[in-house]
Each structure stands twice: as C-alpha cells, then as structure tokens.
Design a protein around this motif. Sequence first.
Motif, PDB file in Angstrom:
ATOM      1  N   LYS A 196      63.822  94.962  42.390  1.00  0.00           N
ATOM      2  CA  LYS A 196      65.075  95.576  42.824  1.00  0.00           C
ATOM      3  C   LYS A 196      64.865  96.915  43.538  1.00  0.00           C
ATOM      4  O   LYS A 196      65.617  97.258  44.445  1.00  0.00           O
ATOM      5  CB  LYS A 196      66.003  95.793  41.613  1.00  0.00           C
ATOM      6  N   THR A 197      63.881  97.706  43.142  1.00  0.00           N
ATOM      7  CA  THR A 197      63.766  99.078  43.649  1.00  0.00           C
ATOM      8  C   THR A 197      62.344  99.390  44.086  1.00  0.00           C
ATOM      9  O   THR A 197      61.735 100.339  43.595  1.00  0.00           O
ATOM     10  CB  THR A 197      64.209 100.097  42.577  1.00  0.00           C
ATOM     11  N   ASP A 229      59.555 101.043  46.126  1.00  0.00           N
ATOM     12  CA  ASP A 229      59.370 102.212  46.989  1.00  0.00           C
ATOM     13  C   ASP A 229      57.895 102.608  46.932  1.00  0.00           C
ATOM     14  O   ASP A 229      57.542 103.672  46.433  1.00  0.00           O
ATOM     15  CB  ASP A 229      60.269 103.367  46.535  1.00  0.00           C
TER      16      ASP A 229
END
Length: 289
Positions: A30-31, A33
């Motif tokens: 989902k995230t 980075d």
Amino acid sequence: MLHAAGRLPPPPITATNCIDEKFRFLHDQKTLDPYLIAVGSSVTWRNLNFAALDSSTRQRLRPVNAAPCYLDIEETGQLTRFMVDRYDNVRTVLTVVAMRDFQQCTGDRFFSRGLLSGYLDRTVPSALIYLRNFRPKNFLKDVLHIRGMRDGSDIQNPLVMDPYGSGPLRIAEPDPRHDVVIDPQCFRQLADLAGWLHHRHIRMVVVTMPDMPAWIDRYDPGAVRSNAWRSQLRYLADQGAFKLLDGNRYRHDPRFVDPAHFHWSETAGFTRWLSQKGAFAPTALAMHE
C-alpha cells in the motif's frame, strides 16, 4: 471461486507467472516509498535477504526487491526505468547478475507500462487484465499449480515472497544446469542504463554471482569466459558507469542451487557481505571491489 480456493493466478500483465506474481506483490504493497530498489532477473530476486540487515539500515533504505525472473539486461533496464519513474525517492538501484543475464538483449518490450501503471494504481480492474491477456493454456496450468508455488510446497518453482519481495530457493541438490553464450550488446545496454541513472542522480550497484565450481568444471575450464565477462564489467565500472562488487570475493565455496542462485541459507551472509562492501552506503565509494 478460484480466489477463494487460493488458485487464482496473478493478473496476466505478461502471462509469465513469476513476473506477474512480482507485479501482484507490488500491487499489494500500500505505501511503497523505497530509497533502494533491487531490479533484475531471478539472480536478483532469489539471492538478496534484506531481513539480514540491521534495523537502522533497513529503515534508511526502505528496500524493495522488484526483480521477477527471466529478464535479460535490456529488460532489466525497462523495468528499472519504470520503477524509477514511479517512485520519486529512489537513490540506489542494485542488480545481481550472472552470465546468463547477458545471453540475449533483443530490445523487445516485455510489459505495457500503461497497463502495469493502471494495475498498480488500481485504475485498471484486474478482471479487465484477465480478459485482455487471457491465454487459456497458461491460465489452466497456473490454476493447477499456483497454490503450491505460493505456499512453497512446490520447491522447484516457489513463488514465495518475503516482506521485501525476495523469493527463497531451498533445493538441496545443486545442479550446474547448462552452458551460456554472451551477447556483447548486453554490455552496451547495461552502460546505457547506468548512464540514464547517473543523469537522474541515482547510484547503480552491480553485483556478480560467484562462479559455481561445478559449472566452471563442466563448461568453462580455467574460468576463461567467466573472467572475460567479469573483466568487461570491471572496464565499465572503471569508466564510472556503476559500482561493481565481484561475487568471487564473497567467500570460498558458498552453497549454490545452480550457477545463478544461492540456497536461501546463504543469502543472509551474502547480503551482509554486500553491506560491508558498501553496496548500501549513502554515498558512492570506490567503483569496484
């Protein structure tokens, strides 16, 4: 029904299950980075174990192993460019290579950037991808085998992913597999990728697999071709293309599955060795070790 039974293959972006399963892994995060991405063939996917790094290094790197399988050097460049364009904070690209990654670099595109972007962004429904790229033979074969591949019970073809995207191999009996023939075009493709990353102010680290003694004995007595391949990579590194770490300096007699893959029990030590040699350093060190 197939999803509920654990038998639904990944959406067929490429209709090659080990590539599409990696895209499914990226879709499910989902995230993401990442500061560091690992990209390449299964030589990269299978041989890195970021969990072996200390927690402060992992927190700094936010590593993602985006490598699937079967990619040659030119295809590795395609996927690297896609990942760098997608994730703004990437500062290091790491790839682990074996001679077999340099066998053929044809320039063929192996995935649709638009389709993959839509899938990862969830703007293209998975159902549409199944319909668009439906290949009945591949789909039915995957339906039969995908569950065992995902849970690791199919030890010959596991699609298990650790939290960072790496995929363990635990085959006990080493196999020297087959011979390889180098395509010189692949060196040019690697240099082009390194130049593209340099202009993006992104550090590239290239790591070579150690020679598997059984492969050398059978196909390359005296390691003449292996040494020539490594010399060409050292030449590119000396030109400033990338940082090079020669896996033959890792340690004597590591545990292999085949010439391109370690047994999973070896990957923690290998990854820590890469850390000691500066692969994950925040600033560039000497260009080759």
